[in-house]
Design a protein around this motif. Structure first.
Motif, PDB file in Angstrom:
ATOM      1  N   GLN A  97     -56.499 -49.377  46.106  1.00 27.68           N
ATOM      2  CA  GLN A  97     -55.368 -49.633  47.104  1.00 27.68           C
ATOM      3  C   GLN A  97     -55.780 -51.121  47.789  1.00 27.68           C
ATOM      4  N   CYS A  98     -54.928 -52.201  46.942  1.00 26.08           N
ATOM      5  CA  CYS A  98     -55.518 -53.404  47.352  1.00 26.08           C
ATOM      6  C   CYS A  98     -55.416 -53.393  48.541  1.00 26.08           C
ATOM      7  N   GLY A  99     -53.656 -53.646  49.428  1.00 21.84           N
ATOM      8  CA  GLY A  99     -53.328 -53.311  50.572  1.00 21.84           C
ATOM      9  C   GLY A  99     -52.554 -54.387  50.993  1.00 21.84           C
ATOM     10  N   GLU A 100     -52.383 -55.499  49.782  1.00 24.83           N
ATOM     11  CA  GLU A 100     -51.582 -56.456  50.087  1.00 24.83           C
ATOM     12  C   GLU A 100     -50.594 -56.489  48.988  1.00 24.83           C
ATOM     13  N   CYS A 101     -50.563 -55.523  47.782  1.00 25.87           N
ATOM     14  CA  CYS A 101     -49.267 -56.121  46.843  1.00 25.87           C
ATOM     15  C   CYS A 101     -48.060 -55.198  47.714  1.00 25.87           C
ATOM     16  N   ARG A 102     -47.338 -55.464  46.700  1.00 17.94           N
ATOM     17  CA  ARG A 102     -45.467 -54.497  47.655  1.00 17.94           C
ATOM     18  C   ARG A 102     -45.932 -53.230  48.127  1.00 17.94           C
ATOM     19  N   CYS A 103     -46.384 -52.064  47.053  1.00 14.37           N
ATOM     20  CA  CYS A 103     -46.416 -50.835  47.211  1.00 14.37           C
ATOM     21  C   CYS A 103     -47.784 -50.434  48.529  1.00 14.37           C
ATOM     22  N   CYS A 104     -48.128 -51.550  48.476  1.00 14.09           N
ATOM     23  CA  CYS A 104     -49.062 -51.564  49.350  1.00 14.09           C
ATOM     24  C   CYS A 104     -49.182 -51.518  50.608  1.00 14.09           C
ATOM     25  N   THR A 105     -47.994 -52.693  51.247  1.00 16.86           N
ATOM     26  CA  THR A 105     -47.870 -52.653  52.171  1.00 16.86           C
ATOM     27  C   THR A 105     -46.451 -51.785  52.547  1.00 16.86           C
ATOM     28  N   LEU A 111     -48.368 -46.148  45.877  1.00 11.25           N
ATOM     29  CA  LEU A 111     -49.123 -46.605  44.327  1.00 11.25           C
ATOM     30  C   LEU A 111     -49.613 -48.157  44.845  1.00 11.25           C
ATOM     31  N   CYS A 112     -49.468 -48.710  44.188  1.00 11.93           N
ATOM     32  CA  CYS A 112     -50.401 -50.143  44.043  1.00 11.93           C
ATOM     33  C   CYS A 112     -50.158 -50.865  43.017  1.00 11.93           C
ATOM     34  N   ASP A 113     -49.378 -52.391  43.153  1.00  7.60           N
ATOM     35  CA  ASP A 113     -49.115 -53.300  41.805  1.00  7.60           C
ATOM     36  C   ASP A 113     -51.148 -53.069  40.300  1.00  7.60           C
ATOM     37  N   LYS A 114     -51.618 -52.909  41.465  1.00  9.56           N
ATOM     38  CA  LYS A 114     -53.164 -53.710  40.132  1.00  9.56           C
ATOM     39  C   LYS A 114     -53.671 -52.072  39.872  1.00  9.56           C
TER      40      LYS A 114
HETATM   41 ZN    ZN Z   1     -52.091 -52.994  45.914  1.00 10.27          ZN
END
Ligand code: ZN
Ligand code: CND
Ligand code: ZN
Length: 375
Positions: A97-105, A111-114
């Motif tokens: 959970q990077c918190g910044e990508c399209r899925c996280c936001t 999901l998370c792009d990372k």
């Molecule tokens: Zn993310």
């Protein structure tokens, strides 16, 4: 004081499909910026680890350290890591959970792009590994790699949990429990009084069952080809259990008769595309929802008659039960500590890292739900 130094320790190395794991001496390099080195204390064996060894997950790179259902203690942190410190209890996260990508936001996604959930890269975010064995790099699995005394994780793949949490139990919150439970309460959003069927009564399916019960489902039917799984399923809340091999008719017809024409919610927790098709057909015309939880072989395809959807059935799926990993894992651990659910029913065997192959054999034979390895 191991911080900043290479750690020499033991790990179970996977050399390729259809080969037993071997316990090897490995070197674990210190964490780089935004990474965390963790001493693994306990880890479960999930069927997804076995999918790599069986060859069902076919694009993995070897040698690799598998395992994605662990819990441990932070040994040291790399530069720039703010929210974790040595001594913290943590759960590695196979969905970052990077918190910044399209899925996280997006509040509707977990999901998370990372992510590294296929096609598999098998490396940390900087595209290198901290593990070496016999002078060669060893690949990661699912951003986690828990079948080792020490692992290195990107900080976005780590959840800090309660200092008092029993790691030898809450490791299951790293995958099996959360995946199943969340599939019921988040992905399907099972409602009080509803009817549910769970296909596959392993660690993941039984956790779906726990979620259906907590959500107040009135009817919960367990479906498994191994009747040895039924006693545990009934203990955890199944109202009925059936074995498809006991019937001549297709299992969705049997289930329709048991549920006034079809179920509100069904869950496939095996990874078999034929069963995914039956699970969708077993939902009620006009209002049923079927959730794919099992991981099917890479080339497998589900066949759906568009009328099944046109007439109002929903087919969906989720990784890690829809939980936003870094936000929700600490809350799940808090709920466990507050006794909102129990994990003991899922733990059938306890063992050690050197006996890991026996743990896989128990899973393959259908004799275990979860074997927890004390590392
Ligand atoms: Zn993310
Ligand atoms: P496990 O092997 O313990 O359970 C599967 C169960 O299915 C067993 O009890 C089998 O007897 C039963 N079964 C097999 N074939 C059939 C059939 N044709 N009809 C009825 N029952 C059958 O596996 P697990 O519970 O550890 O994992 C289940 C699946 O979930 C597996 O595919 C795994 O890879 C996947 C998964 C998904 C996720 C996610 O994030 N969605 C995370 N972890 C694991
Ligand atoms: Zn898993």
């Amino acid at each position: 004081a191991t911080a900043g130094k290479v750690i020499n320790c033991k790990a179970a190395i996977a050399w390729g499909p259809k080969q037993p794991l071997t316990i090897e001496d490995i070197e674990v390099a210190p964490p780089k910026a935004h990474e965390v080195r963790v001493k693994i204390v306990a880890t479960g064996i999930c069927r997804s680890d076995d999918h790599v060894l069986s060859g069902a997950i076919s694009d993995m790179k070897f040698p690799a350290i598998l395992g994605h259902e662990g819990a441990g203690i932070v040994e040291s942190v790399g530069e720039g890591v703010k929210n974790l410190k040595p001594g913290d209890k943590v759960i590695p996260l196979f969905v970052p959970q990077c918190g910044e990508c399209r899925c996280c936001t997006n509040s509707r996604s977990n999901l998370c792009d990372k992510h590294d959930i296929g096609p598999y890269i098998g490396l940390l975010l900087d595209r290198t590994s901290r593990f070496t064995c016999k002078g060669k790099p060893v690949y990661n699995f699912l951003s986690t790699s828990t079948f080792t005394e020490y692992t290195v994780l990107d900080e976005i793949c780590v959840a800090k949990i309660d200092d008092n949490a029993p790691l030898e139990k809450v490791c299951l919150i790293g995958c099996g429990f959360s995946t199943g439970y969340g599939s019921a309460v988040n992905t399907a959003k099972v409602e009080p009084g509803s009817s549910c069927a769970v296909f596959g009564l392993g660690g993941v399916g039984l956790s779906v069952l726990i979620g259906c019960k907590v959500a107040g489902a009135a009817k919960i039917i367990g479906v498994d080809t191994n009747p040895d799984k039924f006693a545990k399923a009934k203990e955890l809340g199944a109202t009925d259990c059936i074995n498809p091999n006991d019937y001549k008719e297709p299992i969705h017809e049997v289930l329709a008769k048991m549920s006034d024409g079809g179920l509100d919610y069904t869950f496939e927790c095996i990874g078999n595309t034929k069963v995914m098709e039956s699970a969708l057909l077993a939902t009620h015309f006009g209002c049923g929802t079927s959730v794919i939880v099992g991981l099917a072989p890479a080339s497998a395809r589900v066949s759906v008659d568009p009328m099944e959807m046109l007439t109002g059935r929903t087919l969906k799926g989720a990784l890690f039960g829809g939980w936003k990993s870094r936000d929700d894992v600490p809350k799940l651990v808090a709920d466990f500590m507050a006794k909102k659910f129990n994990l003991d029913g899922l733990i059938t065997h306890r063992s050690t890292l050197d006996k890991i192959n026996e743990g896989f054999d128990l899973l393959r034979k259908g004799d275990s739900i979860r074997t927890i390895l004390q590392i």
